[in-house]
Write an enzyme that holds these catalytic residues in place. Structure first.
Site, PDB file in Angstrom:
ATOM      1  N   ARG A   1      -0.971   9.195   0.922  1.00  0.00           N
ATOM      2  CA  ARG A   1      -2.430   9.298   0.793  1.00  0.00           C
ATOM      3  C   ARG A   1      -2.908  10.751   0.676  1.00  0.00           C
ATOM      4  O   ARG A   1      -3.813  11.051  -0.094  1.00  0.00           O
ATOM      5  CB  ARG A   1      -3.052   8.638   2.028  1.00  0.00           C
ATOM      6  CG  ARG A   1      -4.488   8.379   1.931  1.00  0.00           C
ATOM      7  CD  ARG A   1      -4.948   7.556   3.097  1.00  0.00           C
ATOM      8  NE  ARG A   1      -4.782   6.136   2.859  1.00  0.00           N
ATOM      9  CZ  ARG A   1      -5.224   5.189   3.671  1.00  0.00           C
ATOM     10  NH1 ARG A   1      -5.848   5.527   4.787  1.00  0.00           N
ATOM     11  NH2 ARG A   1      -5.045   3.934   3.393  1.00  0.00           N
TER      12      ARG A   1
ATOM     13  N   ARG B   1      -1.536   9.406   8.643  1.00  0.00           N
ATOM     14  CA  ARG B   1      -1.369   7.996   9.033  1.00  0.00           C
ATOM     15  C   ARG B   1      -0.942   7.140   7.849  1.00  0.00           C
ATOM     16  O   ARG B   1      -1.484   7.263   6.751  1.00  0.00           O
ATOM     17  CB  ARG B   1      -2.697   7.471   9.590  1.00  0.00           C
ATOM     18  CG  ARG B   1      -2.672   5.998   9.916  1.00  0.00           C
ATOM     19  CD  ARG B   1      -3.973   5.558  10.519  1.00  0.00           C
ATOM     20  NE  ARG B   1      -5.096   5.702   9.630  1.00  0.00           N
ATOM     21  CZ  ARG B   1      -5.437   4.820   8.689  1.00  0.00           C
ATOM     22  NH1 ARG B   1      -4.715   3.722   8.506  1.00  0.00           N
ATOM     23  NH2 ARG B   1      -6.485   5.036   7.931  1.00  0.00           N
TER      24      ARG B   1
ATOM     25  N   GLU C   1       0.859  -1.190   0.000  1.00  0.00           N
ATOM     26  CA  GLU C   1       0.000   0.000   0.000  1.00  0.00           C
ATOM     27  C   GLU C   1       0.889   1.232   0.000  1.00  0.00           C
ATOM     28  O   GLU C   1       2.092   1.145   0.285  1.00  0.00           O
ATOM     29  CB  GLU C   1      -0.961  -0.012   1.194  1.00  0.00           C
ATOM     30  CG  GLU C   1      -2.050  -1.070   1.035  1.00  0.00           C
ATOM     31  CD  GLU C   1      -3.132  -1.025   2.088  1.00  0.00           C
ATOM     32  OE1 GLU C   1      -3.158  -0.091   2.906  1.00  0.00           O
ATOM     33  OE2 GLU C   1      -3.971  -1.944   2.091  1.00  0.00           O
TER      34      GLU C   1
ATOM     35  N   HIS D   1      -9.632   9.770   2.657  1.00  0.00           N
ATOM     36  CA  HIS D   1      -9.236   8.661   1.781  1.00  0.00           C
ATOM     37  C   HIS D   1      -9.440   9.120   0.350  1.00  0.00           C
ATOM     38  O   HIS D   1     -10.506   9.640   0.004  1.00  0.00           O
ATOM     39  CB  HIS D   1     -10.065   7.409   2.059  1.00  0.00           C
ATOM     40  CG  HIS D   1      -9.431   6.177   1.497  1.00  0.00           C
ATOM     41  ND1 HIS D   1      -9.366   5.938   0.149  1.00  0.00           N
ATOM     42  CD2 HIS D   1      -8.800   5.134   2.085  1.00  0.00           C
ATOM     43  CE1 HIS D   1      -8.727   4.790  -0.066  1.00  0.00           C
ATOM     44  NE2 HIS D   1      -8.370   4.291   1.102  1.00  0.00           N
TER      45      HIS D   1
ATOM     46  N   HIS E   1     -11.909   9.952   6.397  1.00  0.00           N
ATOM     47  CA  HIS E   1     -11.606   8.537   6.621  1.00  0.00           C
ATOM     48  C   HIS E   1     -11.048   8.253   8.011  1.00  0.00           C
ATOM     49  O   HIS E   1     -11.340   7.224   8.602  1.00  0.00           O
ATOM     50  CB  HIS E   1     -10.593   8.111   5.560  1.00  0.00           C
ATOM     51  CG  HIS E   1     -10.240   6.663   5.569  1.00  0.00           C
ATOM     52  ND1 HIS E   1     -11.178   5.664   5.394  1.00  0.00           N
ATOM     53  CD2 HIS E   1      -9.051   6.023   5.725  1.00  0.00           C
ATOM     54  CE1 HIS E   1     -10.586   4.482   5.426  1.00  0.00           C
ATOM     55  NE2 HIS E   1      -9.306   4.670   5.654  1.00  0.00           N
TER      56      HIS E   1
HETATM   57  C1  SIN Z   1      -7.641   1.050   2.466  1.00  0.00           C
HETATM   58  O1  SIN Z   1      -7.846  -0.139   2.375  1.00  0.00           O
HETATM   59  O2  SIN Z   1      -7.345   1.759   1.511  1.00  0.00           O
HETATM   60  C2  SIN Z   1      -7.788   1.704   3.801  1.00  0.00           C
HETATM   61  C3  SIN Z   1      -6.785   1.194   4.717  1.00  0.00           C
HETATM   62  C4  SIN Z   1      -6.471   2.195   5.770  1.00  0.00           C
HETATM   63  O3  SIN Z   1      -7.177   3.171   5.932  1.00  0.00           O
HETATM   64  O4  SIN Z   1      -5.454   2.032   6.425  1.00  0.00           O
END
Ligand code: SIN
Length: 507
Positions: free
Chosen positions: A277, A371, A115, A231, A336
């Protein structure tokens, strides 16, 4: 008002942090208070990505901690990040032992996804995007079976009980329309975030910062409330709460395009779709503001494998009339996660004796200004467990007289006005004029309703966003785009009452 005594730990909230705290408090008795039934009304159950932890042979807690610190844009406490990363692998294994069905490789190792802003594929997942629900199912079953835990469903937090020395001695809850005081030696708030303060959220909309607001009203120190994570890829099908298109899709190679078909992320950051993010959220916001729209195209990267690999995203898209196997998914940023919260130490203790906090309502210092993906379930498990153990060791204090007052609630109309204002003025991009307008709106609502915890949580967010005259992580000010020397916000509500323009310690 009826008064009950509980000789043990009170835990308010039944997400992963609350349940971890409750389980870890054994053999001390726990009374777990929750508004909704277990596995409902909490963000943990909705998490898609999974839990980040250095489980792979080529990974190490020090690398995970370094990524956490880098993502947090100068405000992460490195010692807390190291602790989180070091305890991460054991936390994932403990949840697996409780029955959380993490995806495995043929050799039995955890399957891990990449990620954004992680230097390694590090996210332990369940059936692609089912981690939160599956983990919460396993932990809920364990909590219901634990003889030391009594669960009280339908209990809404309405106040924090303090004695005349300022020590927290329990809570006021509303059960079936009646207020009850519950007195206990240790109280753990695990009440979640503030998604419901925004017009569109990826979390349950009932999470409106109750715990944060009540702790602030009781005098607790609050950390970094201006840092709210949006998000980037909430699925834009006109719903609130908005379903999520997990970041793991971009880890698998899904790309962001605008309505002209241009892959635009390279214009914003060298890491393109895997940029931090906050950067991706602002890029999507900018494309949409410019009228170009934004879409997540996973037709090549996932295509026909959607139903097995990302069943949650697939179902959400289909319900909105989008077939993500063959169509790009319309996306927009949505509230988010709240990086800010009630300041705690590594054992969950807040600045108020007798009061502990864990999970999203807490500020342990591990998230800083932004985060790192999939660190939230991890933080809930690691610090929830530490908090439960510490709270269980809390002896019943010598008694000073109690003072109890339930906080006022909000009306639907007030909440709607607040949510519109928060999204408009304390969203992905902010400026002083908008934040002042928002604060004026909050004051107008407070004048009618009184100090409702949701309004207090909103005020903390807006006032500290106004005071932070810089851009850092998820807090972006169009009128102050540069960063200034890094400094956390540590504030009590009384500081805001005394001085509108809060200043940083560093100044
Ligand atoms: C996601 O799956 O994109 C969200 C995961 C997160 O907020 O850490």
């Amino acid at each position: 008002m009826e008064r009950l005594r509980h000789d043990g730990v009170l835990v308010v909230g039944a997400g992963l942090a609350g349940l971890s705290a409750a389980l870890a408090a054994a053999p001390r008795k726990v009374l777990l208070l929750t508004g909704a039934t277990l596995n409902h009304g909490c963000s943990s159950a909705w998490a898609q990505g999974g839990m980040a932890a250095a489980l792979a042979a080529d990974d190490a807690p020090a690398l995970h901690a370094a990524d956490t610190v880098a993502a947090g844009a100068g405000l992460v406490d490195p010692a807390m990040a190291q602790l989180l990363a070091e305890e991460g692998p054991a936390a994932v294994r403990a949840l697996a032992a409780l029955g959380a069905p993490f995806d495995r490789r043929p050799g039995g190792e955890f399957a891990q996804s990449l990620e954004a802003a992680h230097s390694r594929p590090r996210v332990a997942r369940v059936k692609g995007d089912q981690a939160g629900g599956a983990i919460m199912q396993a932990v809920s079953v364990a909590a219901l079976a634990a003889p030391h835990i009594q669960v009280r469903v339908g209990a809404k937090l309405r106040g924090i009980l303090q004695d005349t020395d300022g020590r927290v001695r329990g809570v006021i809850v509303e059960i079936a329309g009646r207020l009850t005081e519950i007195v206990a030696p240790a109280t753990v708030l695990a009440t979640g975030g503030i998604g419901g303060l925004y017009a569109v959220t990826t979390t349950p909309a009932e999470l409106t910062g109750e715990g944060l607001g009540l702790a602030a009203l009781a005098g607790a120190v609050i950390g970094d409330p201006e840092f709210v994570q949006f998000h980037p890829t909430a699925i834009d099908i006109g719903r609130d709460p908005a379903p999520l298109a997990t970041e793991a899709l971009r880890g698998e190679g899904a790309v962001l395009v605008n309505a002209t078909g241009e892959r635009f992320m390279a214009r914003y950051h060298p890491d393109a779709e895997l940029a931090p993010r906050d950067v991706v959220a602002r890029a999507i916001h900018a494309e949409r503001e410019a009228g170009r729209g934004a879409f997540l195209d996973a037709t090549e990267a996932v295509g026909g494998h959607f139903p097995e690999e990302f069943p949650g995203v697939f179902a959400a898209c289909l319900s909105g009339g989008i077939d993500p196997r063959v169509q790009p998914i319309p996306v927009a940023p949505a509230c988010h996660y709240h990086m800010g919260g009630i300041v705690t130490d590594a054992e969950g203790l807040t600045s108020l004796p007798g009061l502990y906090a864990a999970g999203e309502c807490a500020s342990t210092g591990v998230h800083g200004a932004n985060r790192l993906a999939s660190n939230s379930l991890l933080e809930a498990a690691v610090f929830g467990t530490r908090t439960g153990r510490a709270a269980a060791a809390q002896a019943d204090p010598a008694t000073a007289p109690l003072s109890a007052r339930a906080a006022p609630g909000t009306s639907e109309a007030a909440l709607a006005a607040l949510r519109a204002g928060m999204s408009r003025d304390a969203g992905v991009v902010r400026d002083a004029a908008g934040l002042m307008r928002l604060l004026a709106e909050i004051e107008r609502l407070e004048a009618t309703l009184g100090r409702a915890p949701a309004l207090v949580a909103a005020r903390l967010t807006a006032a500290c966003a106004l005071a932070r005259e810089e851009s850092r992580g998820a807090h972006f000010r169009t009128d102050a785009p540069a960063a200034r020397p890094a400094s956390r916000t540590l504030v009590r509500l009384a500081d805001l009452d005394g001085a509108r323009a809060l200043r940083f310690a560093a100044e």
